[in-house]
Design a protein around this motif. Sequence first.
Motif: not given
Length: 472
Positions: A301-323
């Motif tokens: 989520a981009k800051p200062d977008s006018g929306w209040t963003a809240q995480p709903m599903l979050q991974s652990s720190e061990a996870a990563w995004l494989e590109v």
Amino acid sequence: MKQKNQNLIQQLVSGLLILAVIVMLGWLSVRYNVKQDWTYNKRNTISESSRLQLASMSDPLRMVAFAYPGSPERATVQYFFDQYSRFKKDAELLFVDPSSEPQKVKDYNISFAGEVVLEYQGRRESLRTLSEQSITTALQRLSYSGEQWVVFLEGHGERSVAGSEDQNDYNLFAQVLQEKGLKVQPINLARTPSLPDNTSVLVVASPRSALLPGEVTLIDNFVKGGGNLLWLADPDHEPGLTAVAETLGIEWQSGYAVFPEYELLGTGHPGIFVALDYPAGPVTRGLSEVTLFPLVRSLTAKPDSGWTAQPMLQSSEAAWLEVSPMDGSSVVFDPEGGDIPGPLDIGMTLTRELPEVDPESEEEASEQKDTDTADEEAPAKTRTQRVALIGDADFLSDASLGQLGNQQLGLNLVQWLASRDAQINIDVPKAPDTHLFLPTWATYLIGIGFVIVLPLLLIGTGIARWVIRRRR
């Protein structure tokens, strides 16, 4: 003589005390009703979900049962009414004899004896079979007076709700939503270039092909106008809808989320996300069930977008995004290659406050502006616009909906987006099986034991005792 009198007085006092205790117990038993359910899984007590549903209904509830006097249907209705009335004191039960009151049968549109009608706030729901699940589901439908439509976008390879046989579609999920009193409608914007005015929630379930520019504009205008949106985006396909993403102030990250703890969890694949717990939020509050997501992507989520963003599903720190493309299960975190380290946001909710539009109040405001003696303006009414985003659409498919807590999370999402907060986490589980099924050999074994073996043992015991006595 004196001792005798003292004993008599003691016996009289003891008798009076015992009588007083009996009278007190009798009075308490009439004044207070205490029930204990010791059955397996509290079978004779309604679940916490049903009790929450009753607590959310402030007005009286009425149950009208059309059953003949002395019929077994009356006993069944009374049983269920007693369970619900324990937690809703203003509930009322009315038995109607169909043979003596044909006009009521006609007024209530009753088809057969044994049918039950629930009445709440002037609305009615008919039940032909009684169970906790059917009753509580009907109460959920009665709780809301207006029609709330959940509109599913189609025409671009999205998950269908039109009754197909593909296990990747949303047929079962649509059925569950309808059981909760929500109206489900698919829409193809290329064929019908407008969204219905009564759209409560728009669902975009991972389009496989690009939308036409006019369709994107329609969805973007819907969001800009305050519409509630559920956007699910599989990592296999680009989400598209760039204009909508800019309006929401979010960015879908390309790639596959990898979870190195998959071997400990036993999922069999590093790309399967298992949500064991959830960040505090309105959708997952009180959700204790594990949810399963096959192959997911993350978003930011981009800051200062006018929306209040809240995480709903979050991974652990061990996870990563494989590109890079995932080939089997041999993946390694490569930050130099562009892989994004965790924790990753797999799901997110967005909210913002918008002025509540009311045509009548707008007229009054314009008239008030024209007057020179206008009073100080009252604070404007606002409403909350809600958006939910998840980097996976498979978890609600027919193949995955029944796994773990997927169905409950899907229900929570739509209930929250439709502003039915009182219905979140109210889903009555089906009762465990009450029947015992035995193999054929076990049935024969029990029959032989009771019909032949047990009588022979009793006869043998009797003969043995008779012989022993004769020898004495």
